[in-house]
Motif scaffolding. Structure first.
Motif, PDB file in Angstrom:
ATOM      1  N   ILE A   4       0.836  -1.200   0.000  1.00 41.87           N
ATOM      2  CA  ILE A   4       0.000   0.000   0.000  1.00 41.87           C
ATOM      3  C   ILE A   4       0.870   1.249   0.000  1.00 41.87           C
ATOM      4  O   ILE A   4       0.590   2.213  -0.713  1.00 41.87           O
ATOM      5  N   PRO A   8       0.051   3.258  -3.685  1.00 35.25           N
ATOM      6  CA  PRO A   8      -1.289   3.536  -3.154  1.00 35.25           C
ATOM      7  C   PRO A   8      -2.372   3.619  -4.217  1.00 35.25           C
ATOM      8  O   PRO A   8      -3.508   3.228  -3.977  1.00 35.25           O
ATOM      9  N   PHE A  21      -7.809  -0.024   1.581  1.00 35.50           N
ATOM     10  CA  PHE A  21      -6.924   1.121   1.740  1.00 35.50           C
ATOM     11  C   PHE A  21      -7.288   1.926   2.992  1.00 35.50           C
ATOM     12  O   PHE A  21      -6.416   2.277   3.789  1.00 35.50           O
TER      13      PHE A  21
END
Length: 92
Positions: A4, A8, A21
């Motif tokens: 992540i 992202p 997320f």
């Protein structure tokens, strides 16, 4: 978390990815959240221009979770407001 932090924008193209997320942001340490914002800084314009209807959830999560207001302003708000003004001027 490393995935992540490294990419992202790979997670913001589906509802499930955005849920993952946002949940990951809750679990991150302060240092990781700052690193995430630094990764966003160069990519936020592309994410905004993609006009992902779910991206607002990510922005709201960042605004309500990350305490470093100066970094949020530099990484997200400046670019977001610039794009908003640019788009508004383009439609007149």
């Amino acid at each position: 978390m490393d995935t992540i932090l490294a990419e992202p924008n790979a997670f913001i193209h589906s509802k499930e990815g955005i849920n993952l997320f946002c949940n990951a942001i809750d679990l991150m340490e302060v240092k990781e959240r700052k690193q995430l914002l630094k990764e966003f800084k160069g990519k936020i314009k592309d994410m905004l221009m993609a006009q992902n209807s779910l991206f607002h959830a990510v922005l709201m999560k960042i605004f309500t979770t990350i305490d470093d207001t100066v970094l949020v302003k530099k990484s997200i708000l400046n670019v977001t407001l610039f794009n908003l003004l640019h788009n508004c001027q383009g439609t007149q």
